[in-house]
Design an enzyme around this catalytic site. Structure first.
Site, PDB file in Angstrom:
ATOM      1  N   ASN A 129     -14.140   6.340  -1.630  1.00 60.10           N
ATOM      2  CA  ASN A 129     -13.295   5.173  -1.373  1.00 60.10           C
ATOM      3  C   ASN A 129     -12.004   5.191  -2.181  1.00 60.10           C
ATOM      4  O   ASN A 129     -11.030   4.532  -1.821  1.00 60.10           O
ATOM      5  CB  ASN A 129     -14.098   3.913  -1.710  1.00 60.10           C
ATOM      6  CG  ASN A 129     -13.267   2.652  -1.702  1.00 60.10           C
ATOM      7  OD1 ASN A 129     -12.985   2.084  -0.656  1.00 60.10           O
ATOM      8  ND2 ASN A 129     -12.868   2.187  -2.891  1.00 60.10           N
ATOM      9  N   LYS A 153      -4.102  10.369   4.432  1.00 54.84           N
ATOM     10  CA  LYS A 153      -5.219   9.860   5.217  1.00 54.84           C
ATOM     11  C   LYS A 153      -5.580  10.815   6.358  1.00 54.84           C
ATOM     12  O   LYS A 153      -6.748  10.918   6.742  1.00 54.84           O
ATOM     13  CB  LYS A 153      -4.889   8.466   5.748  1.00 54.84           C
ATOM     14  CG  LYS A 153      -4.706   7.421   4.653  1.00 54.84           C
ATOM     15  CD  LYS A 153      -6.004   7.100   3.929  1.00 54.84           C
ATOM     16  CE  LYS A 153      -6.181   7.737   2.582  1.00 54.84           C
ATOM     17  NZ  LYS A 153      -7.458   7.372   1.914  1.00 54.84           N
ATOM     18  N   TYR A 172       1.641   8.642   2.475  1.00 58.40           N
ATOM     19  CA  TYR A 172       0.330   7.996   2.529  1.00 58.40           C
ATOM     20  C   TYR A 172      -0.399   8.377   3.822  1.00 58.40           C
ATOM     21  O   TYR A 172      -1.582   8.745   3.788  1.00 58.40           O
ATOM     22  CB  TYR A 172       0.484   6.483   2.446  1.00 58.40           C
ATOM     23  CG  TYR A 172      -0.807   5.737   2.701  1.00 58.40           C
ATOM     24  CD1 TYR A 172      -1.771   5.617   1.703  1.00 58.40           C
ATOM     25  CD2 TYR A 172      -1.067   5.170   3.954  1.00 58.40           C
ATOM     26  CE1 TYR A 172      -2.966   4.948   1.944  1.00 58.40           C
ATOM     27  CE2 TYR A 172      -2.258   4.492   4.194  1.00 58.40           C
ATOM     28  CZ  TYR A 172      -3.201   4.389   3.187  1.00 58.40           C
ATOM     29  OH  TYR A 172      -4.386   3.735   3.434  1.00 58.40           O
ATOM     30  N   ASP A 212     -10.363   8.559 -14.820  1.00 60.09           N
ATOM     31  CA  ASP A 212      -9.145   8.432 -14.026  1.00 60.09           C
ATOM     32  C   ASP A 212      -8.939   9.708 -13.229  1.00 60.09           C
ATOM     33  O   ASP A 212      -8.632  10.773 -13.792  1.00 60.09           O
ATOM     34  CB  ASP A 212      -7.949   8.169 -14.944  1.00 60.09           C
ATOM     35  CG  ASP A 212      -6.721   7.712 -14.172  1.00 60.09           C
ATOM     36  OD1 ASP A 212      -6.682   7.907 -12.939  1.00 60.09           O
ATOM     37  OD2 ASP A 212      -5.795   7.166 -14.802  1.00 60.09           O
ATOM     38  N   ARG A 245     -11.338  -1.582 -16.520  1.00 62.16           N
ATOM     39  CA  ARG A 245     -11.693  -1.784 -15.118  1.00 62.16           C
ATOM     40  C   ARG A 245     -13.207  -1.733 -14.931  1.00 62.16           C
ATOM     41  O   ARG A 245     -13.766  -2.423 -14.081  1.00 62.16           O
ATOM     42  CB  ARG A 245     -11.017  -0.717 -14.242  1.00 62.16           C
ATOM     43  CG  ARG A 245      -9.499  -0.746 -14.259  1.00 62.16           C
ATOM     44  CD  ARG A 245      -8.950  -2.066 -13.804  1.00 62.16           C
ATOM     45  NE  ARG A 245      -9.383  -2.426 -12.465  1.00 62.16           N
ATOM     46  CZ  ARG A 245      -9.258  -3.645 -11.929  1.00 62.16           C
ATOM     47  NH1 ARG A 245      -8.724  -4.621 -12.644  1.00 62.16           N
ATOM     48  NH2 ARG A 245      -9.661  -3.876 -10.711  1.00 62.16           N
ATOM     49  N   THR A 271      -6.371  -6.597   1.268  1.00 63.68           N
ATOM     50  CA  THR A 271      -6.694  -6.196  -0.098  1.00 63.68           C
ATOM     51  C   THR A 271      -5.394  -6.074  -0.889  1.00 63.68           C
ATOM     52  O   THR A 271      -4.289  -6.262  -0.349  1.00 63.68           O
ATOM     53  CB  THR A 271      -7.403  -4.839  -0.104  1.00 63.68           C
ATOM     54  OG1 THR A 271      -6.551  -3.870   0.519  1.00 63.68           O
ATOM     55  CG2 THR A 271      -8.724  -4.904   0.657  1.00 63.68           C
TER      56      THR A 271
END
Length: 256
Positions: free
Chosen positions: A81, A157, A153, A55, A37, A186
């Site tokens: 991010n 957040k 999720y 990672d 990556r 995305t």
């Protein structure tokens, strides 16, 4: 010129924010989870100052990223991010025995915040889903509840906003803010996402380096360069402290 680290920036919004900042002449350090990556990121952003590899699914990986970042030197800003989305069909567990989603989305930003040399600005990416994610603070790892990927999720957040506000309160000399980039197409958001992709990376870059009065704040929440009211309970000091204490216990890393 500012030096900025952007986590989870081998593609997507992190890479876009890096490209935006590099065009403005800033010294951008990217982060990728592995060397493959990292090469993708290097090809996409050949003038990136450096690329940190690690990672952050494991606590050891989080520590490694922090060590590499500190070896580069003090950053003016860190954009947290790194994150994964809401499509996990079942609870996945890391080698540390933690929820995969929680480890990457919440514990990694916490550990990097705690271990890296303190920057002038911290930027944490949340989501417009966070108001629906008021968590069970006694079951952050989803070991007792029936798994719901979207709810888990949203909780992470929500916790990212708590983290930003808790750090802002503990470290008043650091501008620590959270934002939602919008639901954009995305890999995480999916091809049908309706928000403006071009606008999505701008706010995190603006909070990291902007010099207008709107950026000279801390403990605030933003959407497309405008302050927005977060879910009110993110302001509760007790919840902020509970999260910081649990992250310290889980990681073995206290917040200085």
């Amino acid at each position: 010129m500012a030096r900025i680290l952007i986590t989870g920036s081998s593609d997507g919004l992190g890479l876009m924010a890096g490209q935006h900042l590099a065009r403005e002449g800033h010294d951008v350090v990217l982060h990728a989870r592995n060397t493959d990556r990292g090469e993708v990121a290097r090809r996409a952003r050949p003038n990136a100052a450096q690329i940190v590899i690690g990672d952050v699914v494991t606590i050891a990986g989080m520590r490694s990223v922090a060590e590499q970042a500190n070896a580069i030197g003090r950053f003016d800003a860190v954009i947290h991010n790194v994150g994964i989305g809401y499509r996990e069909a079942r609870r996945l567990e890391t080698r540390d025995g933690l929820s995969h989603l929680f480890a990457i989305n919440v514990l990694a930003p916490y550990v990097l915040t705690a271990l890296m040399e303190r920057p002038d600005r911290l930027v944490y990416l949340s989501s417009g889903m966070h108001p629906g994610g008021i968590p069970d603070m006694d079951d952050l790892q989803w070991t007792r509840r029936r798994w719901s990927g979207s709810q888990a999720y949203a909780e992470t957040k929500f916790l990212d906003v708590l983290l930003a506000f808790g750090v802002a309160r503990r470290w008043p000399a650091v501008r620590s803010n959270a934002l939602e980039p919008g639901w954009v197409p995305t890999r995480m958001g999916g091809p049908g996402a309706p928000d403006d992709m071009a606008a999505a990376p701008v706010t995190q870059a603006w909070l990291a380096v902007g010099d207008d009065p709107a950026t000279r704040v801390t403990g605030r929440y933003f959407y497309h360069q405008r302050e927005k009211l977060p879910e009110p309970s993110t302001r509760r000091v007790g919840l902020q402290e509970a999260l910081l204490d649990r992250c310290a216990t889980l990681s073995g890393v206290p917040l200085p």
